[in-house]
Design a protein around this motif. Structure first.
Motif, PDB file in Angstrom:
ATOM      1  N   GLN A 229     -14.870  10.918   4.706  1.00  0.00           N
ATOM      2  CA  GLN A 229     -15.942   9.954   4.972  1.00  0.00           C
ATOM      3  C   GLN A 229     -17.108  10.684   5.632  1.00  0.00           C
ATOM      4  OE1 GLN A 229     -15.834   6.819   4.060  1.00  0.00           O
ATOM      5  NE2 GLN A 229     -13.679   6.354   3.826  1.00  0.00           N
TER       6      GLN A 229
ATOM      7  N   PRO B 266      -7.253   5.870   5.699  1.00  0.00           N
ATOM      8  CA  PRO B 266      -7.931   4.761   5.036  1.00  0.00           C
ATOM      9  C   PRO B 266      -7.987   3.575   6.001  1.00  0.00           C
ATOM     10  CG  PRO B 266      -6.221   5.676   3.623  1.00  0.00           C
ATOM     11  CD  PRO B 266      -6.061   6.310   4.969  1.00  0.00           C
TER      12      PRO B 266
ATOM     13  N   GLY C 260     -10.499  -0.206   7.330  1.00  0.00           N
ATOM     14  CA  GLY C 260     -11.590  -1.133   7.087  1.00  0.00           C
ATOM     15  C   GLY C 260     -11.542  -2.298   8.042  1.00  0.00           C
TER      16      GLY C 260
ATOM     17  N   THR D 102      -6.279  -6.936   3.791  1.00  0.00           N
ATOM     18  CA  THR D 102      -7.386  -6.013   4.047  1.00  0.00           C
ATOM     19  C   THR D 102      -6.902  -4.569   3.932  1.00  0.00           C
ATOM     20  OG1 THR D 102      -8.504  -7.590   5.489  1.00  0.00           O
ATOM     21  CG2 THR D 102      -9.101  -5.275   5.747  1.00  0.00           C
TER      22      THR D 102
ATOM     23  N   ARG E 200      -6.420  -3.707   0.237  1.00  0.00           N
ATOM     24  CA  ARG E 200      -7.722  -3.601  -0.428  1.00  0.00           C
ATOM     25  C   ARG E 200      -8.439  -2.312  -0.049  1.00  0.00           C
ATOM     26  NH1 ARG E 200     -10.192  -7.646   1.848  1.00  0.00           N
ATOM     27  NH2 ARG E 200     -11.447  -6.375   3.226  1.00  0.00           N
ATOM     28  N   GLU E 201      -8.451  -1.963   1.231  1.00  0.00           N
ATOM     29  CA  GLU E 201      -9.141  -0.761   1.683  1.00  0.00           C
ATOM     30  C   GLU E 201      -8.501   0.507   1.115  1.00  0.00           C
ATOM     31  OE1 GLU E 201     -12.003  -0.418   3.256  1.00  0.00           O
ATOM     32  OE2 GLU E 201     -12.270  -2.577   3.490  1.00  0.00           O
TER      33      GLU E 201
ATOM     34  N   GLU F 101      -9.629   0.762  -2.462  1.00  0.00           N
ATOM     35  CA  GLU F 101     -11.042   1.130  -2.550  1.00  0.00           C
ATOM     36  C   GLU F 101     -11.272   2.598  -2.204  1.00  0.00           C
ATOM     37  OE1 GLU F 101     -13.337  -1.423   0.010  1.00  0.00           O
ATOM     38  OE2 GLU F 101     -12.921  -3.213  -1.188  1.00  0.00           O
ATOM     39  N   GLU F 102     -10.576   3.093  -1.190  1.00  0.00           N
ATOM     40  CA  GLU F 102     -10.854   4.433  -0.686  1.00  0.00           C
ATOM     41  C   GLU F 102     -10.040   5.540  -1.349  1.00  0.00           C
ATOM     42  OE1 GLU F 102     -10.799   4.535   3.587  1.00  0.00           O
ATOM     43  OE2 GLU F 102     -12.125   2.795   3.736  1.00  0.00           O
TER      44      GLU F 102
END
Length: 136
Positions: A66, A79, A81, A93, A96-97, A100-101
């Protein structure tokens, strides 16, 4: 430590929930009498996910790269969020994070809440970064 005053300098809301909060605190270290630096940037509830992969007898942790402005560098992180909706869906969450990552699709039933292993005196909370506090 002795807290004298808190001055809220900025608030960003996520709907009805506090997302980010910047404040200045006047704090004195009681042992030394010195003022403790007190600019604080706090964020709302968030999740971080520790993914362990095993291969040929070795265990590896999955990290993401990041870009972080305060460091001026790309850093390795778990990871993670923020819970930026009203549902307080911590596991959702987290899943999902991670997707996404990292592109990894986790199954809800494979998730383990590591905060359950914490001492009750911590309020079953973890602060992955000592300079960021979670708001509830």
């Amino acid at each position: 430590m002795l807290l004298h005053r808190v001055l809220i300098q900025g608030v960003d809301m996520f709907g009805r929930r506090v997302g980010f909060l910047k404040f200045k605190a006047d704090i004195i270290d009681k042992e030394t009498g010195n003022k403790v630096p007190g600019i604080v940037f706090a964020r709302g509830p968030a999740v971080a996910v520790l993914i362990l992969l095993q291969s040929e007898g070795e265990t590896f942790a999955v990290l993401t790269e990041q870009a972080r402005v305060p460091t001026g560098k790309v850093v390795l992180e778990l990871p993670a969020g923020m819970l930026d909706d009203e549902n307080n869906d911590i596991v959702g969450t987290a899943v999902r994070e991670v997707e996404e990552e990292t592109g990894i699709n986790l199954k809800l039933q494979d998730m383990i809440d590591l905060t359950a292993f914490l001492d009750a005196s911590t309020g079953h909370r973890v602060f992955p970064s000592p300079c960021i506090a979670g708001l509830q």
